[in-house]
Design an enzyme around this catalytic site. Structure first.
Site, PDB file in Angstrom:
ATOM      1  CE  LYS A 126      -4.325   9.050   0.966  1.00  0.00           C
ATOM      2  NZ  LYS A 126      -4.899   9.777   1.809  1.00  0.00           N
ATOM      3  CG  ASP A 160      -1.765   1.265   1.549  1.00  0.00           C
ATOM      4  OD1 ASP A 160      -1.545   2.179   0.539  1.00  0.00           O
ATOM      5  OD2 ASP A 160      -2.335   1.501   2.500  1.00  0.00           O
ATOM      6  CD  GLN A 203      -0.220   8.979   3.808  1.00  0.00           C
ATOM      7  OE1 GLN A 203       0.326   9.658   3.404  1.00  0.00           O
ATOM      8  NE2 GLN A 203      -1.529   8.873   3.917  1.00  0.00           N
ATOM      9  CB  CYS A 247      -8.451   5.548   8.478  1.00  0.00           C
ATOM     10  SG  CYS A 247      -9.862   6.717   8.041  1.00  0.00           S
TER      11      CYS A 247
HETATM   12  C1  LIG Z   1      -1.777   4.143   4.130  1.00  0.00           C
HETATM   13  C2  LIG Z   1      -3.132   4.494   3.373  1.00  0.00           C
HETATM   14  N1  LIG Z   1      -3.681   3.622   2.811  1.00  0.00           N
HETATM   15  C3  LIG Z   1      -4.678   3.693   2.075  1.00  0.00           C
HETATM   16  C4  LIG Z   1      -5.500   4.986   2.119  1.00  0.00           C
HETATM   17  C5  LIG Z   1      -6.577   5.068   1.130  1.00  0.00           C
HETATM   18  O1  LIG Z   1      -6.641   5.882   0.378  1.00  0.00           O
HETATM   19  P1  LIG Z   1      -7.965   6.463  -0.357  1.00  0.00           P
HETATM   20  O2  LIG Z   1      -8.860   6.976   0.543  1.00  0.00           O
HETATM   21  O3  LIG Z   1      -7.514   7.820  -1.245  1.00  0.00           O
HETATM   22  O4  LIG Z   1      -8.359   5.313  -1.157  1.00  0.00           O
HETATM   23  C6  LIG Z   1      -4.786   6.034   2.754  1.00  0.00           C
HETATM   24  C7  LIG Z   1      -5.584   7.203   3.077  1.00  0.00           C
HETATM   25  O5  LIG Z   1      -5.545   7.877   3.971  1.00  0.00           O
HETATM   26  C8  LIG Z   1      -3.381   5.744   3.530  1.00  0.00           C
HETATM   27  O6  LIG Z   1      -3.148   6.828   4.220  1.00  0.00           O
END
Ligand SMILES: Cc1ncc(COP(=O)(O)O)c(C=O)c1O
Length: 424
Positions: A244, A218, A221, A382
């Site tokens: 982002k 993932d 970030q 989150c």
């Molecule tokens: C580490 C990480 N993974 C996944 C996501 C999910 O991203 P999105 O809401 O743009 O799909 C985020 C969003 O803050 C994140 O920080």
């Protein structure tokens, strides 16, 4: 008119990494940074939630809707062909950005969240069964927990969680000891959104691959701060969100190795993902279209292409170096304030400074800073399991981007001292 392919070739050939990093000139590229909030210049430190957009990205979206808008892949007319070229040029930009081997390994999605769900519902459903395990870490965003929980629930599999230490670093031995013959997938964040930790993902890939376990990373970030080379990382899947990394919302990326994507069933059914349909039987389109059902986010992809071109012009190495300096200065300034506890003190960090203030709820910190024009995020980000791990209900999180300055770091520190005065 410059063709998308020509424009892309020029952009890739002219990285500006050799130019000095002129943060004031860079700030001038972001119209929103000229705003005043509550009578103060905006100090935008909520970049881990979403980044601001440079004028070139806004212009790409406007240009598309003003003069290029058409549906792609199915028209023979000029606009449709041009929009298709632009969309595919954006895919090529992403391919080059991640150093993927082939453009068809780049699937456009709505964002990192959808990319993770896509892998869960396709690769996961096909490969995970009763008694199997999916291995994540204790610092995942909910987006990299819940889709795997849903899959495990459907399949009678279990989620295993590799531990972290008090600095917020992954315990590699603990991770390795959880890998077993039952592990069907490893899904790990590259950079933690709540702690800022940079996870040693190359080592994770080596450990998992030694047991023939594929690895999903993932990168939501990571991509704004670090050069990402999926081939040298060796990961099987990599996901990120456009918004982002200075692109529009509603567009994201899933990279997957060709062989894996080829073998995966489709995610959603609909237009464009088929090569032929009868009521009895459907054959699916080739990659990447098999995973892009329906009219995609054409303008979003083009905007993301413009954002990547912008990042390439500054140079991701130069952006990373600037980010490290800003984070180091912010860490020093904020940790020097009595009563501050930093949450996440890993040796390798990017972009994020999470903290709690003695006797003040993070929401109050955020609200008072807002009155000073300083935008930070407060809450669980989150990542509720991270909050539980550190024994706090929430943190205040300042997160940085390529346009932040030392003056803004000083404003943050001064703002925190002001919060303390209010609560003294
Ligand atoms: C580490 C990480 N993974 C996944 C996501 C999910 O991203 P999105 O809401 O743009 O799909 C985020 C969003 O803050 C994140 O920080």
């Amino acid at each position: 008119m410059t063709t998308p392919a020509k424009r892309l070739a020029t952009e890739i050939q002219s990285p500006a990494a050799t130019r000095p990093y002129d943060v004031e000139a860079i700030r001038a590229d972001f119209p929103i940074l000229r705003r005043q909030i509550h009578g103060h210049p905006l100090v935008y430190l909520d970049n881990a939630a979403t980044s601001q957009k440079p004028q070139v990205v806004i212009d790409a979206l406007t240009r598309y809707y003003e003069s290029e808008n058409a549906n792609i892949h199915r028209g023979v007319h000029y606009l449709s062909e041009h929009a298709t070229e632009e969309y595919e040029a954006a895919r090529e930009s992403v391919r080059a950005f991640l150093n993927a081997e082939a453009a068809h390994e780049i699937i456009f999605t709505r964002g990192a969240t959808e990319s993770i769900n896509l892998v869960g519902q396709t690769y996961g459903r096909a490969h995970v069964g009763p008694g199997d395990e999916i291995l994540i870490t204790a610092m995942e965003h909910h987006s990299n927990i819940v889709p795997w929980q849903i899959l495990c629930g459907e399949k009678g599999a279990s989620l295993r969680v590799a531990p972290i230490n008090d600095a917020g670093e992954l315990l590699l031995d603990g991770f390795a000891s959880l890998l077993s013959a039952r592990t069907k997938l490893v899904a790990v964040t590259h950079v933690s959104n709540a702690l800022g930790t940079i996870v040693p993902v190359r080592q994770i890939v080596d450990l998992a691959h030694a047991r023939n376990v594929p690895v999903f990373l993932d990168g939501a970030q990571a991509v704004p701060h670090l050069p990402v080379d999926v081939r040298s990382l060796g990961c099987d899947f990599y996901a990120f969100s456009g918004h982002k990394v200075y692109g529009p919302t509603g567009i994201g990326v899933l990279y997957g190795k060709s062989a894996l994507l080829e073998a995966m069933p489709p995610y959603q059914g609909g237009g464009d993902m088929i090569s032929s349909v009868t009521f009895e039987h459907t054959t699916y389109n080739k990659l990447p279209y098999k995973f892009e059902a329906g009219t995609p986010n054409v303008s979003g992809a083009i905007g993301l292409g413009a954002a990547i071109a912008y990042v390439n012009r500054l140079g991701i190495e130069a952006i990373g170096a600037h980010g490290r300096e800003i984070l180091a200065r912010a860490t020093a300034a904020v940790s020097a304030i009595p009563g501050v506890r930093l949450i996440g003190t890993a040796k390798e960090k990017a972009g994020v400074l999470s903290f709690v203030l003695e006797n003040v709820h993070p929401h109050d910190v955020g609200t008072i800073l807002d009155q000073e024009g300083i935008a930070i995020r407060t809450g669980h980000h989150c990542a509720q399991p991270v909050m539980q791990r550190f024994g706090v209900p929430a943190t205040a999180r300042a997160s940085f981007a390529l346009y932040n300055t030392i003056e803004e770091v000083n404003a943050l520190a001064a703002g925190i001292r002001k919060v303390q005065e209010v609560f003294a």
